[in-house]
Scaffold this motif. Structure first.
Motif, short mmCIF file in Angstrom:
data_model
loop_
_atom_site.label_atom_id
_atom_site.label_comp_id
_atom_site.label_asym_id
_atom_site.label_seq_id
_atom_site.Cartn_x
_atom_site.Cartn_y
_atom_site.Cartn_z
N ALA A 221 0.84 -1.21 0.00
CA ALA A 221 0.00 0.00 0.00
C ALA A 221 0.87 1.25 0.00
CB ALA A 221 -0.93 0.00 1.22
N PRO A 222 0.45 2.30 -0.70
CA PRO A 222 1.24 3.54 -0.74
C PRO A 222 1.10 4.34 0.55
CG PRO A 222 -0.80 3.82 -1.96
CD PRO A 222 -0.76 2.38 -1.54
N GLY A 223 2.11 5.18 0.81
CA GLY A 223 2.04 6.12 1.91
C GLY A 223 2.17 5.51 3.29
N ARG A 224 2.79 4.34 3.39
CA ARG A 224 2.96 3.69 4.69
C ARG A 224 4.43 3.33 4.89
NH1 ARG A 224 -2.00 -0.72 5.12
NH2 ARG A 224 -3.67 0.60 4.27
N GLU A 225 4.76 3.02 6.14
CA GLU A 225 6.09 2.49 6.44
C GLU A 225 6.02 0.97 6.29
OE1 GLU A 225 8.96 4.09 7.00
OE2 GLU A 225 7.84 5.91 6.47
N ASN A 226 6.15 0.52 5.07
CA ASN A 226 5.98 -0.90 4.79
C ASN A 226 7.02 -1.35 3.77
OD1 ASN A 226 5.03 0.37 2.51
ND2 ASN A 226 2.95 -0.44 2.62
N TYR A 227 6.85 -2.54 3.24
CA TYR A 227 7.82 -3.06 2.27
C TYR A 227 7.93 -2.15 1.05
CZ TYR A 227 10.30 -6.18 -0.87
OH TYR A 227 11.23 -6.70 -1.74
N ARG A 228 6.81 -1.66 0.58
CA ARG A 228 6.83 -0.81 -0.61
C ARG A 228 7.70 0.43 -0.38
NH1 ARG A 228 1.61 1.56 -3.97
NH2 ARG A 228 2.75 3.12 -5.20
N ALA A 229 7.58 1.03 0.77
CA ALA A 229 8.35 2.26 1.04
C ALA A 229 9.84 1.99 0.91
CB ALA A 229 8.01 2.78 2.43
N ALA A 230 10.31 0.87 1.45
CA ALA A 230 11.73 0.54 1.35
C ALA A 230 12.11 0.17 -0.08
CB ALA A 230 12.06 -0.61 2.30
N PHE A 231 11.24 -0.55 -0.75
CA PHE A 231 11.50 -1.00 -2.13
C PHE A 231 11.68 0.20 -3.06
CE2 PHE A 231 10.16 -2.49 -6.34
CZ PHE A 231 10.78 -3.72 -6.44
N GLU A 232 10.86 1.22 -2.89
CA GLU A 232 10.93 2.37 -3.78
C GLU A 232 12.19 3.20 -3.58
OE1 GLU A 232 7.16 4.37 -3.15
OE2 GLU A 232 6.40 3.52 -5.02
N LYS A 233 12.86 3.01 -2.46
CA LYS A 233 14.09 3.76 -2.17
C LYS A 233 15.35 3.03 -2.62
CE LYS A 233 12.06 5.92 1.97
NZ LYS A 233 12.10 5.95 3.46
N ASP A 234 15.19 1.82 -3.14
CA ASP A 234 16.36 0.96 -3.31
C ASP A 234 16.91 0.93 -4.74
OD1 ASP A 234 18.13 -0.35 -1.77
OD2 ASP A 234 16.99 -2.21 -1.58
N GLY A 235 16.41 1.81 -5.60
CA GLY A 235 17.01 2.04 -6.90
C GLY A 235 17.25 0.80 -7.72
N LEU A 236 18.48 0.66 -8.22
CA LEU A 236 18.83 -0.43 -9.12
C LEU A 236 18.72 -1.80 -8.46
CD1 LEU A 236 19.63 -0.51 -12.11
CD2 LEU A 236 22.02 -0.63 -11.39
N GLU A 237 18.89 -1.85 -7.15
CA GLU A 237 18.70 -3.12 -6.45
C GLU A 237 17.27 -3.61 -6.61
OE1 GLU A 237 18.75 -6.52 -4.03
OE2 GLU A 237 20.24 -5.50 -5.27
N SER A 238 16.31 -2.70 -6.60
CA SER A 238 14.92 -3.10 -6.82
C SER A 238 14.68 -3.54 -8.25
CB SER A 238 13.97 -1.96 -6.42
OG SER A 238 14.00 -1.76 -5.02
N VAL A 239 15.36 -2.91 -9.20
CA VAL A 239 15.28 -3.37 -10.60
C VAL A 239 15.83 -4.80 -10.70
CG1 VAL A 239 16.06 -3.00 -12.96
CG2 VAL A 239 15.36 -1.05 -11.55
N ARG A 240 16.92 -5.04 -10.00
CA ARG A 240 17.47 -6.41 -9.98
C ARG A 240 16.42 -7.40 -9.48
NH1 ARG A 240 19.44 -10.29 -6.91
NH2 ARG A 240 18.83 -9.17 -5.01
#
Length: 391
Positions: A221-240
Motif C-alpha cells: 500500500a502507498p504512503g505507509r512504512e511498509n515493504y513498498r516504502a523501502a522498495f521504492e528507495k532501493d534504486g537499481l537493487e529493486s530493478v534487480r
C-alpha cells in the motif's frame, strides 16, 4: 508448490567467449529513470493484489451462499468465482522469487498456492473414503489447525490455499475429458458423511486465503512504512529484484515446475489446477503477468489501464536491439500459452510429435529463451549478478 533451488548467475552470458565479452561495463542507467520504473512497478503490484483481493472477496461471498444453501446452482456459482479469481492471482506471480512479502520466510505463499497436493490429506477420495482432516472428528477445524497442518509430514500434505478450495469445490478429477464432479450433496446434512465439517473447512480455508491476500495489499500500500516504502528507495537493487522475479517465473517455475514436469511424467497429478482443469488458464495468466511487468502496463478489473515507466524502456535506453528482442520473445510466450488446448491433462499425453506436446514444447522453449534475454537485459543495465530460481 515451488520446488526450486537458487542458482547465482553471472550476468555475462555463460555461452559467450572471452573474445566476445564487452570491452567495458555498460553505463549505469539514469537514476531518475530507474526511480520511475521502480515506483510504477510498486503501484502495479499494489493494483494486482488489490484486484486479486477483490475477486477473492467475491469468491468468499459465493462460497458463503453455497454453505448457506447447497445446491447445484450455488456450487456452480462458487466454481465460477474461483475461476475468475485465479485469473487475477495468476498475474501476480510475476511479483515473486526475490524475498518480497509473499516469499519472505514468514510470507504466505506456501499457504496460498502450494501444489501438487494429496487430496486425501483433506477429505475422502475414491480409494480412501474415510481419509483426511474432514473425516477425523477428533480434530476441530480451526484457523490454527489449517495453518499448522499445511505441509506437515510432507510437501504434498496441503491443507490451505487456492488448491484446497479448488478440491473442495470440484472434488477429484477422475475423468479424461473434464474436471472433477463433486456433487452439491457433499455439503448437505444427510448427504455425504461429515457434510458439516466440509462446509466448515471450506468456510475457514477461504477466510484464510482472503486474510493472506489482505496482508499482501497492506505490504504494498502507498504512503505507509511498509515493504513498498523501502522498495521504492532501493534504486537499481529493486530493478534487480524485478528481473529476478520475471526470470525465475519464466524458467524455474513456469517452464520447469509447471510445464516440463507434467510433459515428462504425462501425469495429471502434476498439472497445476488439476481438479478444475484450469491449468491452461493458469499458464496464460503467468505469461501475461511477465508481459505486464516488462511493458509497465496492467489492465485492472474495472477495465482501466495502469501504464507507466517500464523495464522495457529502461533496457531500450541501454540496448534497443536487446529490448526489441526480449519484447518479441515475451509476446511469443503469451501467444504460445494462449494456444494450449484444454484440458491440459490431455495436452501432455502421447509421443513428442503429438500436437499438444508440440504446443507445450514451443511454449517451454520460448520461456527458456526469454529467461536468457532477461539475464542479458540485466547485464545491459549494469546489474552484475542475479540469483534466479532454476528447475
Amino acid at each position: 508448490m515451488t520446488r526450486l533451488a537458487p542458482l547465482a548467475l553471472l550476468l555475462s552470458n555463460p555461452g559467450r567467449s572471452p573474445a566476445q565479452a564487452p570491452a567495458k561495463p555498460p553505463a549505469a542507467p539514469d537514476p531518475q529513470a530507474v526511480e520511475k520504473v521502480v515506483a510504477h512497478y510498486a503501484a502495479a503490484v499494489y493494483a494486482g493484489y488489490e484486484d486479486t483481493l477483490a475477486s477473492a472477496h467475491e469468491l468468499q461471498g459465493a462460497i458463503a451462499r453455497l454453505i448457506g444453501a447447497p445446491s447445484a446452482e450455488s456450487l456452480s456459482q462458487a466454481r465460477k468465482a474461483w475461476l475468475a479469481a485465479r485469473e487475477w492471482y495468476g498475474q501476480t506471480e510475476a511479483f515473486r522469487f526475490y524475498g518480497g512479502p509473499i516469499d519472505a520466510e514468514d510470507g504466505p505463499e506456501g499457504r496460498l498456492n502450494s501444489w501438487p497436493m494429496d487430496e486425501a490429506y483433506i477429505d475422502g477420495v475414491a480409494d480412501l473414503p474415510e481419509a483426511g482432516i474432514i473425516n477425523d472428528r477428533s480434530q476441530p477445524i480451526t484457523r490454527d489447525l489449517l495453518i499448522e497442518a499445511n505441509e506437515r509430514g510432507g510437501e504434498e500434505n496441503i491443507s490451505t490455499g487456492w488448491h484446497a478450495i479448488e478440491f473442495l469445490l470440484w472434488g477429484q478429477d477422475l475423468a479424461d475429458d473434464g474436471p472433477g464432479a463433486r456433487p452439491f450433496t457433499d455439503f448437505v446434512d444427510g448427504g455425504r458423511a461429515h457434510a458439516d465439517r466440509r462446509r466448515q473447512y471450506l468456510d475457514m480455508v477461504t477466510a484464510l486465503l482472503v486474510d493472506d491476500l489482505q496482508s499482501l495489499v497492506e505490504a504494498w500500500a502507498p504512503g505507509r512504512e511498509n515493504y513498498r516504502a523501502a522498495f521504492e528507495k532501493d534504486g537499481l537493487e529493486s530493478v534487480r529484484k524485478i528481473i529476478v522475479g520475471l526470470g525465475s517465473l519464466s524458467r524455474g517455475e513456469l517452464a520447469g515446475e509447471r510445464l516440463e514436469v507434467a510433459v515428462n511424467t504425462q501425469d495429471q497429478e502434476d498439472e497445476h489446477s488439476c481438479f478444475s482443469d484450469n491449468t491452461h488458464r493458469d499458464v496464460v495468466a503467468n505469461a501475461m503477468g511477465i508481459a505486464n511487468v516488462w511493458q509497465g502496463r496492467y489492465r485492472r478489473r474495472g477495465g482501466q489501464v495502469l501504464e507507466g515507466a517500464s523495464l522495457q524502456a529502461l533496457v531500450a535506453a541501454a540496448d534497443p536491439a536487446l529490448a526489441k528482442r526480449t519484447s518479441a520473445r515475451i509476446a511469443a510466450s503469451v501467444a504460445a500459452a494462449e494456444a494450449i488446448q484444454p484440458p491440459f491433462d490431455q495436452e501432455i499425453i502421447g509421443d513428442d510429435d503429438a500436437p499438444g506436446r508440440r504446443r507445450l514444447r514451443k511454449l517451454i522453449d520460448n520461456l527458456v529463451q526469454q529467461s536468457k534475454d532477461l539475464v542479458d537485459s540485466a547485464a545491459a543495465l549494469g546489474i552484475t549478478r542475479l540469483t534466479l530460481q532454476q528447475p
